[in-house]
Motif scaffolding. Structure first.
Motif: not given
Length: 165
Positions: A72, A74-75, A77, A145
């Protein structure tokens, strides 16, 4: 043992991996699928997402474990996911070897964080992940989450202070 990317050359192993979940309950704990037995095509279909990096762990040319990296950007991670070991080989530290190999690949991506989630009823997997250097995330983060998840997963983060393997 060798951890290799799951390539088109390994497509024949999809049936083997699909068969490692030996019951509907085990299948749900492993990958959340509800239709037992898992179709081999489902394993191949998982690889369609460009952010999924599937791997097979081989011992002497035979697949003994499977797991994925979910990237990911964007994150910033990586999540380790869909980790499973051949049923006849469980309890022999192969899971920990597999997780350590996947973790090494995850760290090579350069993303800041490495996570994984485990079904709350999968005690064997949780022990494996804790033994491989993962620690629970903060309760507030896990709650956030889990808000959109089908179950309240136990979320774990790689802790660089804990040695892998």
């Amino acid at each position: 043992m060798d951890l290799l990317p799951f390539s088109p050359a390994h497509a024949a192993h999809a049936a083997t991996v699909a068969g490692w979940a030996t019951s509907a309950t085990e299948l749900a704990l492993w990958c959340g699928a509800r239709e037992f037995p898992l179709r081999p095509r489902a394993v191949i279909d998982w690889h369609g997402d460009g952010d999924v990096r599937p791997h097979l762990l081989f011992d002497g040319g035979e697949p003994v474990g499977y797991g994925e990296l979910w990237l990911d950007a964007d994150e910033d991670e990586v999540e380790l996911a869909r980790i499973i070991v051949a049923p006849e080989l469980r309890g022999r530290s192969i899971g920990r070897t597999l997780v350590a190999g996947l973790l090494a690949r995850a760290l090579e991506t350069g993303h800041a964080d490495v996570f994984l989630r485990v079904h709350p009823d999968n005690g064997a997997a949780l022990r494996c992940y804790l033994g491989a250097g993962f620690v629970p995330v903060e309760a507030q983060l896990a709650d956030a989450w889990n808000a959109s998840q089908p179950v309240a997963y136990t979320w774990l983060r790689h802790s660089p202070a804990t040695p892998a393997g």
